[in-house]
Design a protein around this motif. Structure first.
Motif, PDB file in Angstrom:
ATOM      1  N   PHE A   1       0.813  -1.220   0.000  1.00 48.82           N
ATOM      2  CA  PHE A   1       0.000   0.000   0.000  1.00 48.82           C
ATOM      3  C   PHE A   1       0.848   1.272   0.000  1.00 48.82           C
ATOM      4  O   PHE A   1       0.691   2.117  -0.889  1.00 48.82           O
ATOM      5  N   PRO A   2       1.755   1.462   0.960  1.00 51.94           N
ATOM      6  CA  PRO A   2       2.577   2.692   0.906  1.00 51.94           C
ATOM      7  C   PRO A   2       3.479   2.737  -0.321  1.00 51.94           C
ATOM      8  O   PRO A   2       3.735   3.826  -0.861  1.00 51.94           O
ATOM      9  N   ALA A   3       3.956   1.566  -0.762  1.00 53.75           N
ATOM     10  CA  ALA A   3       4.816   1.550  -1.948  1.00 53.75           C
ATOM     11  C   ALA A   3       4.058   2.022  -3.182  1.00 53.75           C
ATOM     12  O   ALA A   3       4.586   2.785  -4.001  1.00 53.75           O
ATOM     13  N   LEU A   4       2.811   1.576  -3.321  1.00 51.04           N
ATOM     14  CA  LEU A   4       2.011   2.003  -4.466  1.00 51.04           C
ATOM     15  C   LEU A   4       1.687   3.488  -4.404  1.00 51.04           C
ATOM     16  O   LEU A   4       1.740   4.191  -5.426  1.00 51.04           O
ATOM     17  N   LEU A   5       1.361   3.996  -3.206  1.00 54.25           N
ATOM     18  CA  LEU A   5       1.087   5.426  -3.068  1.00 54.25           C
ATOM     19  C   LEU A   5       2.300   6.251  -3.471  1.00 54.25           C
ATOM     20  O   LEU A   5       2.192   7.224  -4.232  1.00 54.25           O
ATOM     21  N   LEU A   6       3.460   5.879  -2.976  1.00 46.81           N
ATOM     22  CA  LEU A   6       4.686   6.613  -3.317  1.00 46.81           C
ATOM     23  C   LEU A   6       5.013   6.492  -4.802  1.00 46.81           C
ATOM     24  O   LEU A   6       5.480   7.453  -5.422  1.00 46.81           O
ATOM     25  N   SER A   7       4.736   5.330  -5.376  1.00 47.75           N
ATOM     26  CA  SER A   7       5.035   5.149  -6.794  1.00 47.75           C
ATOM     27  C   SER A   7       4.169   6.058  -7.660  1.00 47.75           C
ATOM     28  O   SER A   7       4.637   6.602  -8.662  1.00 47.75           O
ATOM     29  N   PHE A   8       2.909   6.245  -7.274  1.00 49.98           N
ATOM     30  CA  PHE A   8       2.040   7.157  -8.028  1.00 49.98           C
ATOM     31  C   PHE A   8       2.527   8.597  -7.893  1.00 49.98           C
ATOM     32  O   PHE A   8       2.504   9.366  -8.859  1.00 49.98           O
ATOM     33  N   VAL A   9       2.966   8.968  -6.685  1.00 50.61           N
ATOM     34  CA  VAL A   9       3.490  10.321  -6.468  1.00 50.61           C
ATOM     35  C   VAL A   9       4.711  10.578  -7.339  1.00 50.61           C
ATOM     36  O   VAL A   9       4.875  11.665  -7.905  1.00 50.61           O
ATOM     37  N   LEU A  10       5.568   9.581  -7.465  1.00 50.04           N
ATOM     38  CA  LEU A  10       6.779   9.734  -8.275  1.00 50.04           C
ATOM     39  C   LEU A  10       6.497   9.636  -9.768  1.00 50.04           C
ATOM     40  O   LEU A  10       7.177  10.270 -10.579  1.00 50.04           O
ATOM     41  N   MET A  11       5.498   8.856 -10.140  1.00 55.30           N
ATOM     42  CA  MET A  11       5.217   8.608 -11.554  1.00 55.30           C
ATOM     43  C   MET A  11       4.563   9.801 -12.246  1.00 55.30           C
ATOM     44  O   MET A  11       4.864  10.109 -13.402  1.00 55.30           O
ATOM     45  N   VAL A  12       3.673  10.491 -11.551  1.00 56.87           N
ATOM     46  CA  VAL A  12       2.918  11.585 -12.178  1.00 56.87           C
ATOM     47  C   VAL A  12       3.835  12.684 -12.719  1.00 56.87           C
ATOM     48  O   VAL A  12       3.668  13.128 -13.867  1.00 56.87           O
ATOM     49  N   PRO A  13       4.822  13.181 -11.950  1.00 56.87           N
ATOM     50  CA  PRO A  13       5.727  14.196 -12.529  1.00 56.87           C
ATOM     51  C   PRO A  13       6.467  13.694 -13.766  1.00 56.87           C
ATOM     52  O   PRO A  13       6.728  14.474 -14.694  1.00 56.87           O
ATOM     53  N   MET A  14       6.804  12.413 -13.782  1.00 58.22           N
ATOM     54  CA  MET A  14       7.475  11.859 -14.958  1.00 58.22           C
ATOM     55  C   MET A  14       6.589  11.967 -16.193  1.00 58.22           C
ATOM     56  O   MET A  14       7.043  12.365 -17.280  1.00 58.22           O
ATOM     57  N   LEU A  15       5.316  11.641 -16.038  1.00 58.44           N
ATOM     58  CA  LEU A  15       4.380  11.738 -17.162  1.00 58.44           C
ATOM     59  C   LEU A  15       4.228  13.178 -17.636  1.00 58.44           C
ATOM     60  O   LEU A  15       4.205  13.457 -18.843  1.00 58.44           O
ATOM     61  N   ILE A  16       4.114  14.091 -16.677  1.00 56.96           N
ATOM     62  CA  ILE A  16       3.901  15.509 -17.026  1.00 56.96           C
ATOM     63  C   ILE A  16       5.116  16.073 -17.759  1.00 56.96           C
ATOM     64  O   ILE A  16       4.988  16.723 -18.803  1.00 56.96           O
ATOM     65  N   ILE A  17       6.299  15.821 -17.229  1.00 58.64           N
ATOM     66  CA  ILE A  17       7.514  16.353 -17.850  1.00 58.64           C
ATOM     67  C   ILE A  17       7.737  15.731 -19.225  1.00 58.64           C
ATOM     68  O   ILE A  17       8.091  16.420 -20.192  1.00 58.64           O
TER      69      ILE A  17
END
Length: 457
Positions: free
Chosen positions: A254-270
């Motif tokens: 659960f925490p790993a998935l939450l953190l992964s989404f937080v890290l993934m979104v900026p990658m998509l935007i940039i």
């Protein structure tokens, strides 16, 4: 008609189809984080059969995606979707009643016969306007991602309460809920989407199979889901050996998935803003390979596994979100349906092969050897992806035309391609439509006005 916001019908379509897709994928995924541990009491249990059970649904999914989509073209979308969910329900019950891994594997194969992904996406295309279709597909895609994330948490919790058999029966209940949603809530298709965008044919399939860009992307989704099923053949064992009992595995997921989404979104935007899709794509593959190597070295160390899982799912979520978009932007005008058909088939074939290969390798090499072998596969994927083109922001448009012969089709195509912002124009006499690929800022009114003038002349 408002081309900026989704209409009420499109909102209803997006939410209801996303719910159906999500319920089905939740049922498929919940078994992944728990079967290796909770399946030990089944007759015939072995690491090889763990891999077979986890990946078995991918075999029938890969075989039937395109045929089920074509069947929905002939008899309608909703009958095919309801029938597919019915087969999924039957497969879940068979798996839940089984006392051996062989019976569970057969149930998973039956689950896979409900290959309704192509019919669901085609129904979404039928009902929504071309300009709004990406938003609807994004809602469906987001729901799939959320269902996967939720399944990693729900699987271990449900297994503790109702056991392995109970998970399959819950899955059957979810399929029934999905059938009710389709029958009572999902709007009926009042019009067919153009054949080239919603379905496949042999000529377009052959063209897709010769396209180097699309082949690299299809190989990518194959390898991505191969690694996913392979990881879950051994990861539950490793977490258990590191001191985390099966019912508490969600504490790390659960925490790993939450953190992964937080890290993934900026990658998509940039990646989108800087038009660096390829660079971030390669970075994500390298990140996944790094995560797998960390898993290989982390034996018995729960903190290292936590770090590796965060890195793995950051990369996985980015690649899972990027690949369909890159396929859509790379597909020739009017061939999106064919491209997505091959893409879906590759995805499920990867899931099946990942289970078989991982189950066999785990028996021979153990978890550490398996993780390092998969990491080596990432090196191969990285090398394959070096030849990718850095796709820009391309939008696909479909407009109706009225043409009497092939000469008229060629004339309109020539005029359309001369418009600033049009990268490709294909006019199909038999379908009475024009397929356009254009830059993001292209105004579709230019093409519509040109077609109207051509009709009047």
């Amino acid at each position: 008609m408002d081309n900026v916001a989704l209409s009420k019908l499109e909102q209803k379509t997006a939410v209801s189809l996303a719910l159906v897709f999500g319920l089905r994928m939740l049922g498929l995924f919940m078994i992944m984080p728990v079967f290796a541990i909770y399946g030990r009491d089944l007759i015939g249990y072995s690491p090889l059969w763990v891999g077979i059970v986890i990946g078995a649904y991918g075999l029938t999914q890969a075989m039937l995606q395109i045929p089920m989509g074509q069947l929905s073209d002939r008899i309608g979308r909703k009958p095919v979707i309801i029938a597919g969910l019915g087969l999924f329900c039957v497969g879940s019950i068979v798996a839940g009643m089984a006392d051996s891994v062989y019976g569970v594997a057969f149930g998973r194969i039956l689950q896979g016969t409900g290959a309704v992904a192509s019919a669901i996406l085609a129904l979404a295309a039928d009902i929504t306007r071309e300009q709004q279709r990406p938003k609807v597909m994004a809602v469906i895609g987001m729901c799939i991602g959320l269902s996967f994330a939720f399944s990693l948490v729900a699987g271990p919790v449900l297994a503790q309460w109702v056991g392995l058999k109970g998970i399959f029966f819950v899955t059957a209940a979810l399929a029934i809920v999905g059938m009710l949603v389709v029958y009572y809530i999902v709007p009926n298709s009042t019009t067919k989407a153009p054949a080239g965008d919603a379905s496949t044919n042999k000529n377009k399939l052959r063209a897709m199979l010769r396209d180097p860009q699309l082949l690299r992307l299809d190989a990518g989704i194959f390898l991505l889901h191969l690694t996913l099923t392979a990881v879950f053949v051994s990861l539950p064992f490793e977490l258990e050996s590191a001191g985390l009992v099966g019912e508490h595995h969600w504490w790390i997921y659960f925490p790993a998935l939450l953190l992964s989404f937080v890290l993934m979104v900026p990658m998509l935007i940039i990646a989108a803003k800087k038009k660096m899709n390829k660079q971030f794509f390669l970075f994500a593959i390298a990140l996944m390979g790094t995560a797998l190597c960390v898993m290989g070295f982390a034996h018995g160390n729960l903190w290292l596994f936590g770090l590796a899982i965060i890195l793995y799912f950051t990369a996985f979520n980015f690649l899972e979100a990027s690949l369909p978009a890159m396929i859509s932007m790379s597909a020739p005008a009017g061939a999106k349906g064919s491209a997505m058909g091959i893409y879906s088939t590759s995805q499920f074939a990867g899931a099946f092969c990942g289970g078989i290969i991982a189950g066999s390798l785990y028996s021979q090499l153990g978890s550490q050897g398996l993780f390092f072998i998969i990491a080596a596969v990432m090196i191969m994927w990285f090398a394959i992806s070096l030849g990718l083109e850095n796709v820009g922001q391309v939008k696909a448009h479909t407009i109706a035309v009225s043409i009497a012969n092939q000469r008229d089709a060629e004339l309109i195509a020539e005029k359309l391609i001369s418009l600033s912002g049009i990268n490709e124009a294909v006019v199909v006499l038999e379908e009475q439509v024009a397929y356009l690929k254009a830059t993001k800022d292209f105004e579709i009114d230019q093409a519509l006005n040109l077609v109207r003038e051509q009709h009047r002349s």
